[in-house]
Design an enzyme around this catalytic site. Structure first.
Site, PDB file in Angstrom:
ATOM      1  N   ASP A 109      -3.518 -11.651  -1.392  1.00  0.00           N
ATOM      2  CA  ASP A 109      -3.396  -9.977  -1.257  1.00  0.00           C
ATOM      3  C   ASP A 109      -4.358  -9.688  -0.173  1.00  0.00           C
ATOM      4  O   ASP A 109      -5.419 -10.617   0.131  1.00  0.00           O
ATOM      5  CB  ASP A 109      -3.627  -9.431  -2.728  1.00  0.00           C
TER       6      ASP A 109
HETATM    7  C1  BGC Z   1      -2.104  -4.368  -2.568  1.00  0.00           C
HETATM    8  C2  BGC Z   1      -1.020  -4.943  -2.221  1.00  0.00           C
HETATM    9  C3  BGC Z   1      -0.432  -4.557  -0.889  1.00  0.00           C
HETATM   10  C4  BGC Z   1      -1.186  -4.986   0.042  1.00  0.00           C
HETATM   11  C5  BGC Z   1      -0.839  -4.589   1.318  1.00  0.00           C
HETATM   12  C6  BGC Z   1      -3.091  -4.426  -1.000  1.00  0.00           C
HETATM   13  O1  BGC Z   1      -4.114  -3.558  -1.146  1.00  0.00           O
HETATM   14  O2  BGC Z   1      -2.978  -4.689  -3.663  1.00  0.00           O
HETATM   15  O3  BGC Z   1      -0.189  -4.519  -3.370  1.00  0.00           O
HETATM   16  O4  BGC Z   1       1.072  -5.021  -0.896  1.00  0.00           O
HETATM   17  O5  BGC Z   1      -2.376  -4.315   0.087  1.00  0.00           O
HETATM   18  O6  BGC Z   1      -0.666  -3.493   2.022  1.00  0.00           O
END
Ligand code: BGC
Length: 751
Positions: free
Chosen positions: A284
């Site tokens: 993530d």
């Molecule tokens: C979130 C994810 C997301 C990623 C990309 C993160 O902060 O937890 O769910 O897909 O950002 O935007």
């Protein structure tokens, strides 16, 4: 009864007919793809390999990005969503880098790209995998039309805490429901073949346990022991793997002290060895680097080391791979084979997506965005996502006697906020609000008086309430649209108080005092503690954040052109202090009886033991405001004549549960019939009940139908005292009905 264990081979057992039918050919390794992967890998330098493992989010300087791409130092970009920019980056990768490896372009397409569907929690209320698959397919068609070929969805985190803002993105609290609906989303995104240019790779997230964040505070630690992890939190991810999900995303949380981006047991032993996953894992956002803040790694180099060795193939935006992997290899701390395998996984997905054959997108294909059929599907989804929680005196649907309606509340005309969280690309100018939809459908026949009362959900200014009361007094019925702005749910947007924000409660109270029939419609990203407002209202319709087409959907529901059929995918607590509160809890040694003395009834100076000793709150009892699976219709349904194909079953058998369902009301309507099972005695304590099947059944007024559910005995397996997935012989209860308090009961024995 003496208990024996029937061991099942977990990996090869057919765990669910539904899930197996979702299995996609995209997960099957093809020789052709493997040959191409090997041929390409053999030509790559170490720098180019590490480059494939690097995902960047373009910053201001496109020239600097183009330089990195040219050098082969970028495998993926996210956060670009227009065809021209995507094509330009792709051209640099394909035409100017040494090996011409295309980028995989990711985007958070969570509940629609341009045409915004209800938030996932709302969609889950439909209990309709077909509808959810269709929504994901439409999202994929729209997103792929600009060159996005990878979405960071579905979010299949089991979510049992409405304080957690990300519950909005989830499919609710239940393992089985989330598994079925998550698999449907994967199918919708990926279509029949990843190779189809309208398919986008799915990315089940957040792997794993993220929804159990301590106290409902985002990014927080989780404490999920392995048995609970395997029985409750992992199955939805396994179902996504069976449905052919191409990629996975790690989560931010540490579980039992191990941050997810450094958890080799989950990423290698479970995901790859047990489930046979062969796509790639992305971290993530910056979660590799965040292992330093967790106190799990001392610096970026150690973070890269732990993440890559744990099985994170691609690092999202924190650059520790590009900065440190080469050195770690030269020091012998990371094997080159580890890098090769990560790159294999990434290239495999790129080949499967057909990116080498079709790297570019046709920039003139914008006509699929907001296509009429997409808007129609979004409306249907919003209709099926709305849950009728109260309808006293059948105030709904509104009839012909209604000549004047007062439309009040901050969500009646909130085009941005009704789209909900995680909307990067949806344009509020396309949103159809309830006010506009009511005016356009009924404005010529009915007088609509609009007086919002408060201007946005957190607005504490009570100055507008008098006008709303005047509007209510002049009307035959009041429609109060309240709830939460979209910014109050979603990532990092957690709340300790789940009452209606601002002066909304005062507004409801004031219009209720007019004595006019009051219909409250709630648009929110989570269950709110709305017991007080429910009591003040004649009808309560919960539409979550319903998306672009929420207005026309609600207009149809309010006037009876459509009949509510949604059911709650999550328990609604009465009080925040009850959380976590979910239907599928384990039995305690002293269950609540329902006859306990409550706070107000305790005599003064009562003795310590005079109240008995069961598990409940003196001030809130043990019941929720509304239970999981609950939702009313304009019609009514009767369940009877329960029959089981056998009351004694064994391994390999399939139990058929049949019953009669009758529409006993005046309206043609759809009921979500639900089957719950309880394994009464186990080698470890078992939930009081678990959802095992559900089906939407449309019945004409007065119509009766025999319904049957087939349940292979294998699906009663759970991770037992020996940490084996087995069906334990013994006694079982089952119930069928319209919510998790279903009363029509049967029992059987597994021998
Ligand atoms: C979130 C994810 C997301 C990623 C990309 C993160 O902060 O937890 O769910 O897909 O950002 O935007």
């Amino acid at each position: 009864m003496k208990r024996a264990s029937m061991k099942l081979n977990v990996l090869i057992a057919i765990s669910s007919a539904i899930l197996v039918s979702c299995q996609s050919s995209t997960s099957v390794k093809s020789n052709d793809v493997e040959k191409r992967v090997e041929a390409l890998l053999s030509q790559m330098t170490l720098e180019e390999k590490i480059g494939q493992m690097n995902q960047i989010s373009p910053w201001d300087d496109p020239k600097a990005i183009a330089e990195l791409i040219k050098k082969g130092e970028v495998g993926s970009i996210l956060n670009v969503a227009d065809a021209k920019t995507i094509n330009a980056y792709q051209r640099t990768a394909v035409e100017q880098s040494r090996l011409g490896i295309p980028l995989i372009v990711g985007r958070d397409v969570i509940h629609g790209f341009k045409t915004i569907f209800p938030i996932p929690l709302g969609q889950a209320a439909s209990f309709n995998p077909d509808l959810i698959e269709k929504g994901a397919r439409i999202a994929a068609i729209e997103a792929s039309s600009v060159g996005v070929r990878w979405t960071f969805a579905p979010m299949v985190d089991i979510s049992r805490d409405p304080r957690w803002g990300r519950i909005a993105e989830s499919l609710g609290e239940d393992t089985y429901l989330t598994s079925v609906l998550g698999a449907a989303m994967v199918k919708g995104f990926q279509g029949d073949s990843l190779n189809n240019p309208t398919s986008i790779a799915a990315c089940p997230k957040h792997f794993v346990g993220y929804g159990a964040a301590e106290g409902g505070r985002d990014y927080n630690s989780t404490h999920i022991p392995e048995r609970l992890l395997r029985n409750v939190y992992l199955p939805s991810f396994e179902a996504a793997a069976k449905a052919g999900a191409a990629t996975y995303m790690t989560s931010f949380n540490d579980n039992d002290g191990i941050p997810a981006s450094g958890n080799g047991y989950i990423l290698k032993d479970v995901l790859r060895k047990e489930w046979g996953f062969d796509g790639f894992v992305v971290s993530d956002w910056a979660s590799v680097g965040e292992m330093i803040a967790h106190g799990f790694c001392a610096d970026g180099k150690e973070a890269a080391l732990k993440a890559v060795n744990a099985g994170v193939d691609m690092e999202m935006v924190s650059y520790h791979y590009v900065n440190h992997l080469k050195e770690l290899i030269s020091e012998g701390k990371v094997k080159e084979e580890t890098i090769d395998n990560a790159v294999r996984n990434i290239l495999r997905v790129k080949f499967r997506l057909g990116l080498f054959e079709n790297p570019y997108v046709d920039e003139s294909k914008g006509d699929v965005l907001y296509a009429a059929s997409h808007l129609e599907a979004a409306k249907e989804a919003a209709i099926e996502s709305a849950v009728l929680l109260k309808n006293e005196g059948s105030v709904l649907p509104l009839g012909e006697s209604v000549k004047t309606i007062a439309v009040i509340g901050p969500m009646a005309d909130a085009p941005h906020d009704q789209m909900g969280t995680w909307v990067f690309d949806g344009d509020k100018n396309y949103t159809q609000t309830p006010l506009k939809a009511l005016e356009s459908a009924y404005g010529d026949k009915i007088k609509i008086v609009y007086a919002p009362g408060v201007s946005y959900s957190r607005d504490t200014n009570t100055g507008g309430i008098a006008a709303a009361v005047r509007a209510a007094s002049s009307a035959d019925v009041v429609l109060a649209f309240v709830g939460e702005e979209s910014i109050l749910s979603g990532e990092a947007h957690c709340l300790a108080n789940l009452n209606l924000q601002g002066a909304q409660s005062a507004l409801i109270e004031a219009v209720a005092n007019t004595g006019k029939p009051l219909v409250t419609i709630v648009m929110a990203g989570r269950p709110l503690t709305i017991g007080k407002e429910a009591a003040l209202s004649d009808a309560l319709l919960y539409s979550f954040h319903p998306g672009t087409m929420g207005g026309p959907a609600l207009a149809d529901l309010l006037f009876g052109k459509s009949v509510p059929s949604g059911k709650l995918p999550v328990t609604f607590p009465k009080e925040v202090g009850q959380i976590p509160l979910y239907y599928s809890h384990n039995s305690t040694g002293r269950p609540f009886q329902g006859t306990e003395t409550m706070l107000q009834d305790i005599p003064a100076e009562a003795g310590q033991t005079s109240l008995g000793n069961t598990s409940f709150y003196l001030d809130a009892g043990n019941d929720p405001l509304y239970p999981f699976g609950y939702g009313l219709s304009y019609s009514t349904f009767k369940y009877d004549n329960l029959k089981l194909s056998s009351e004694k079953l064994k391994e390999g058998d399939v139990l058929t549960v049949s019953f009669d369902l009758t529409n006993t009301g005046k309206y043609d309507a759809t009921e979500v019939a639900q089957l719950y099972v309880q394994d009464r005695f186990g080698s470890v304590t078992r939930p009081v009940k678990e959802l095992k099947r559900f089906e939407r059944i449309a019945l004409k007024s007065g119509e009766s139908r025999s319904v049957s559910f087939s349940l292979p005995i294998e699906e009663l397996a759970f991770w037992n005292i020996d940490m084996k997935k087995v069906v334990e012989a013994g006694d079982f209860n089952l119930w069928v009905g319209g919510d998790s308090r279903a009363a029509l009961k049967g029992s059987f024995v597994v021998e």
